[in-house]
Every structure is written in structure tokens, then in C-alpha cells.
Scaffold this motif. Structure first.
Motif, PDB file in Angstrom:
ATOM      1  N   UNK A  39       7.024   9.045   0.235  1.00  0.00           N
ATOM      2  CA  UNK A  39       5.624   8.556  -0.504  1.00  0.00           C
ATOM      3  C   UNK A  39       6.062   8.139  -2.165  1.00  0.00           C
ATOM      4  N   UNK A  40       5.177   7.776  -2.601  1.00  0.00           N
ATOM      5  CA  UNK A  40       5.352   7.352  -4.478  1.00  0.00           C
ATOM      6  C   UNK A  40       5.030   8.531  -4.873  1.00  0.00           C
ATOM      7  N   UNK A  41       5.798   9.553  -4.691  1.00  0.00           N
ATOM      8  CA  UNK A  41       5.555  10.777  -5.412  1.00  0.00           C
ATOM      9  C   UNK A  41       6.803  11.129  -6.319  1.00  0.00           C
ATOM     10  N   UNK A  42       6.660  11.975  -7.432  1.00  0.00           N
ATOM     11  CA  UNK A  42       7.738  12.435  -8.006  1.00  0.00           C
ATOM     12  C   UNK A  42       7.312  12.597  -9.507  1.00  0.00           C
ATOM     13  N   UNK A  43       8.179  12.656 -10.613  1.00  0.00           N
ATOM     14  CA  UNK A  43       7.694  12.770 -11.902  1.00  0.00           C
ATOM     15  C   UNK A  43       7.686  11.328 -12.335  1.00  0.00           C
ATOM     16  N   UNK A  44       7.117  11.225 -13.582  1.00  0.00           N
ATOM     17  CA  UNK A  44       6.810  10.003 -14.242  1.00  0.00           C
ATOM     18  C   UNK A  44       7.980   8.975 -14.026  1.00  0.00           C
ATOM     19  N   UNK A  45       9.138   9.312 -14.509  1.00  0.00           N
ATOM     20  CA  UNK A  45      10.445   8.676 -14.520  1.00  0.00           C
ATOM     21  C   UNK A  45      10.595   8.074 -13.045  1.00  0.00           C
ATOM     22  N   UNK A  46      10.572   9.047 -12.150  1.00  0.00           N
ATOM     23  CA  UNK A  46      10.906   8.668 -10.693  1.00  0.00           C
ATOM     24  C   UNK A  46       9.861   7.462 -10.169  1.00  0.00           C
ATOM     25  N   UNK A  47       8.787   7.968 -10.604  1.00  0.00           N
ATOM     26  CA  UNK A  47       7.635   6.805 -10.144  1.00  0.00           C
ATOM     27  C   UNK A  47       8.011   5.561 -10.648  1.00  0.00           C
ATOM     28  N   UNK A 106       0.804  -1.213  -0.109  1.00  0.00           N
ATOM     29  CA  UNK A 106       0.014  -0.114   0.097  1.00  0.00           C
ATOM     30  C   UNK A 106       0.880   1.101  -0.041  1.00  0.00           C
ATOM     31  N   UNK A 107       0.583   2.284  -0.965  1.00  0.00           N
ATOM     32  CA  UNK A 107       1.270   3.228  -0.935  1.00  0.00           C
ATOM     33  C   UNK A 107       0.408   4.694  -1.292  1.00  0.00           C
ATOM     34  N   UNK A 108       1.082   5.680  -1.044  1.00  0.00           N
ATOM     35  CA  UNK A 108       0.461   6.866  -1.171  1.00  0.00           C
ATOM     36  C   UNK A 108       1.227   8.022  -2.127  1.00  0.00           C
ATOM     37  N   UNK A 109       0.723   8.880  -2.743  1.00  0.00           N
ATOM     38  CA  UNK A 109       1.606   9.916  -3.527  1.00  0.00           C
ATOM     39  C   UNK A 109       0.788  10.414  -4.670  1.00  0.00           C
ATOM     40  N   UNK A 110       1.685  11.247  -5.580  1.00  0.00           N
ATOM     41  CA  UNK A 110       1.184  11.766  -6.646  1.00  0.00           C
ATOM     42  C   UNK A 110       1.919  11.821  -7.599  1.00  0.00           C
ATOM     43  N   UNK A 111       1.752  11.928  -8.734  1.00  0.00           N
ATOM     44  CA  UNK A 111       2.513  12.328 -10.278  1.00  0.00           C
ATOM     45  C   UNK A 111       2.724  13.751 -10.072  1.00  0.00           C
ATOM     46  N   UNK A 112       4.152  14.437  -9.963  1.00  0.00           N
ATOM     47  CA  UNK A 112       3.940  15.627 -10.278  1.00  0.00           C
ATOM     48  C   UNK A 112       4.430  15.814 -11.670  1.00  0.00           C
ATOM     49  N   UNK A 113       4.048  16.782 -12.237  1.00  0.00           N
ATOM     50  CA  UNK A 113       4.608  17.638 -13.337  1.00  0.00           C
ATOM     51  C   UNK A 113       6.057  17.853 -13.295  1.00  0.00           C
ATOM     52  N   UNK A 114       6.499  17.926 -14.716  1.00  0.00           N
ATOM     53  CA  UNK A 114       8.113  18.191 -14.873  1.00  0.00           C
ATOM     54  C   UNK A 114       8.096  19.926 -14.224  1.00  0.00           C
ATOM     55  N   UNK A 115       8.985  19.917 -13.215  1.00  0.00           N
ATOM     56  CA  UNK A 115       9.326  21.349 -12.679  1.00  0.00           C
ATOM     57  C   UNK A 115       8.203  21.772 -11.535  1.00  0.00           C
ATOM     58  N   UNK A 116       7.140  20.793 -11.143  1.00  0.00           N
ATOM     59  CA  UNK A 116       6.323  20.941 -10.008  1.00  0.00           C
ATOM     60  C   UNK A 116       7.217  20.781  -8.768  1.00  0.00           C
TER      61      UNK A 116
END
Length: 332
Positions: free
Chosen positions: A284-292, A190-200
Motif C-alpha cells: 500500500x501507499x503507507x509509510x512515513x511522510x518521506x517514504x510516501x 488508485x491507491x490505499x494506505x496511510x501516513x505513519x508517524x515516526x516510530x509508528x
């Protein structure tokens, strides 16, 4: 690796589970936290009526909250409403108990409970609290026994792993990936997080709303497992404690768990704005698409077979869509 979702059970969870099915999620888990949520079994029954394919289950049930016969009967009911789609997970009560001022249940109690629960679903006569009982449901009141439903066990340490291996069909893990995940053929993480936009930035309003509640678990967990000193070492930890310790000690758990997995409480916000937001991508499982994608690759290598993502914030559909797009592209 299967891609599933989870929800902090709310009045709109059945609708969100139907949405998750349309998007292509594998399974939907909902939390058993009665001090802040509607009933988990009612919610799952509504979801069963509104869906056709997606797997369903409580993740995780806290044994002390219900007699094993009650959970067995509810499991059988859900299995009748959603044949072949049900799994159940059990845990010792991180929020389901601690938010009410109790400690976690003992693993010896969990072992006894699971043996009784499994026996009831098989149709056996079991002993519980000195009495002998069996599921007596006549035709039309529950599926015939045995009711075959897989069971996952939430474990972080060796005692829990022993119970999971002996009485479970897999592992339900969160907070920190245990080293023994590779010992199990089914590991839901189980994880939480969000996909950040480039530069966010990690301190953006979107990041705070969509991933902040998951980030706050790093503080809640540190406090519950390590005490105040463990929190002081974290970014924003002193500010978080400053708010929590305004409450009387007997009621401090209410301040800690308020808004758990849903929104930032007053202490969480104090920590967030004191620099804690800078650790968002670490906890959390947050970051850019590539990081996730890299994190998902790591989870797969460590034994995770089912990543379970809980969306937060005002736009659940957006969070579900963005995470699934990243997770599915990770498979290709």
C-alpha cells in the motif's frame, strides 16, 4: 501530478466529497459496487449538489451491471448537474462482478459497450443487442447532444490497453502499475494506505483501521488472479486461506469480498495478526511522510498523472488531510 480521492460508496460519501473539495482535492471517484454500496449515480448527484469545483465520476463502472443507455443517461444527468466536472471510468469488474460470483467481462464486450456508450452521448443511433436506439431526451430532460465527457479505461494487460488507447481518453489503473502507463497522457492510479508517524509500527491499531482494507487487496487480488497457491506464498496467506476455505466453494467469493475496501473481514484479520501486517508498506501507499514522497516520485516517473487516494478508518478527515499534505509537499 494531480491529487484526487476515491471512496467506497457509502451513505456519507457526498459529505466526504464536499470535505475533499474544501481540502483541495482535484477529483473524487466513487465505486460501482452494488452488492455493498448505495447507488453510485445517486451518490454522485448528491455530491454535485453539495460542491462547486471538484471533479466527479464513477471509478469504475462495470458495463454488465447496466444497459449502455442507462449509463449514458446517468452520465448526461451528472454532466448537467456538474458542468465541466465529470469524467467516467470503466472496468471489467474486479469486485463489482467477482463479489457476486461472476468472472470479469471480456474485453470484446467492453469494446462494444464503449462504442455504444460513446455513440449515445454523441447523439448517434447505435445498435445494441440487435436493436437500434438513440438518446431521445427533449430539452430539459438532459443536456443537448453531444455530451462531452472524458472516459478512462481500467486496464492491466495488453487487451485492455488496446481498448483504452482506441476508445478511452486515459487509463484508470490500480493493484499493480502497468508498464504501458507512459503511453497515455492521463493516468489515474488508485491507491490505499496511510501516513505513519515516526516510530509508528505497521501493526498499530491506526495502521490496521486506516490502511488494512487496502492491504487486504493484496490477498484478494492474489486469490482472484492466481488462485490459492498464489496466496500461500504471502505473509499470513495460509491463515487467510484457512478462514476462506471454511466456506462452501459456491459461496467462497462472499467470504473473500466481504468488507472490500472498507474493513478487514475475518480472513483478512487472521492474516493480519499472523504477520501479514509486516507487508503493509510494500503493498500500500503507507509509510512515513518521506517514504510516501519517494513512492509518489516513482509513480510520476512511471507515467501517473493523477494519484487517487482512498481513505479508510474512522477518521476520514484526518486521513485526507495528512495524505494531501504529503502529496502537495512532494510537488514543491
Amino acid at each position: 501530478m494531480d491529487v484526487s480521492c476515491a471512496f467506497a460508496t457509502a451513505l456519507d460519501s457526498a459529505d466526504n466529497i464536499a470535505l475533499a473539495e474544501r481540502l483541495g482535492y482535484h477529483r473524487a471517484w466513487v465505486y460501482d459496487t452494488p452488492q455493498q454500496s448505495p447507488d453510485v449515480w445517486m451518490t454522485l448527484a448528491l455530491a454535485a449538489e453539495r460542491t462547486e469545483r471538484i471533479g466527479l465520476g464513477p471509478g469504475v463502472l462495470v458495463p454488465s451491471l447496466r444497459h449502455p443507455m442507462v449509463n449514458a443517461a446517468a452520465t448526461a444527468t451528472l454532466a448537467a448537474l456538474a458542468p465541466g466536472r465529470v469524467a467516467v471510468a470503466f472496468g471489467t469488474g474486479f469486485t463489482g462482478r467477482r463479489a457476486m460470483g461472476y468472472g470479469p467481462i471480456r474485453w470484446s464486450f467492453m469494446e462494444s459497450y464503449l462504442r455504444a456508450f460513446r455513440g449515445l452521448l454523441r447523439g448517434d443511433v447505435v445498435e445494441w443487442e440487435g436493436a437500434r436506439m438513440r438518446m431521445l431526451h427533449p430539452a430539459g430532460h438532459a443536456p443537448p447532444r453531444p455530451v462531452e465527457v472524458p472516459i478512462l479505461v481500467g486496464a492491466l494487460g495488453p487487451k485492455g490497453n488496446k481498448v483504452a488507447r482506441e476508445l478511452g481518453d486515459g487509463l484508470f489503473a490500480t493493484l499493480r502499475p502497468p508498464a504501458f502507463m507512459t503511453e497515455h497522457s492521463w493516468v489515474a492510479y488508485l491507491e490505499w494506505g496511510t501516513v505513519l508517524d515516526e516510530g509508528e509500527d505497521t501493526h498499530s491499531e491506526h495502521a490496521r483501521e486506516a490502511a488494512g482494507p487496502g492491504w487486504a487487496l493484496s490477498l484478494h487480488g492474489a486469490y482472484e488472479f492466481g488462485g490459492p497457491e498464489a496466496v500461500r506464498t504471502l505473509a499470513g496467506g495460509k491463515e487467510w486461506l484457512g478462514v476462506i476455505e471454511r466456506s462452501r466453494k459456491q459461496r467462497r467469493h462472499l467470504a473473500v469480498h466481504s468488507g472490500h475496501c472498507v474493513e478487514l473481514n475475518a480472513a483478512d484479520e487472521a492474516a493480519w495478526y499472523a504477520g501479514g501486517s509486516g507487508t503493509l508498506c510494500e503493498v500500500t501507499l503507507s509509510g512515513t511522510r518521506e517514504a510516501i514522497r519517494r513512492k509518489l516520485d516513482d509513480y510520476r516517473a512511471r507515467g501517473v498523472t493523477e494519484v487517487v487516494y482512498q481513505p479508510c478508518g474512522p477518521d476520514v478527515q484526518r486521513e485526507l488531510e495528512r495524505f494531501l499534505e504529503v502529496a502537495k509537499s512532494d510537488e514543491s
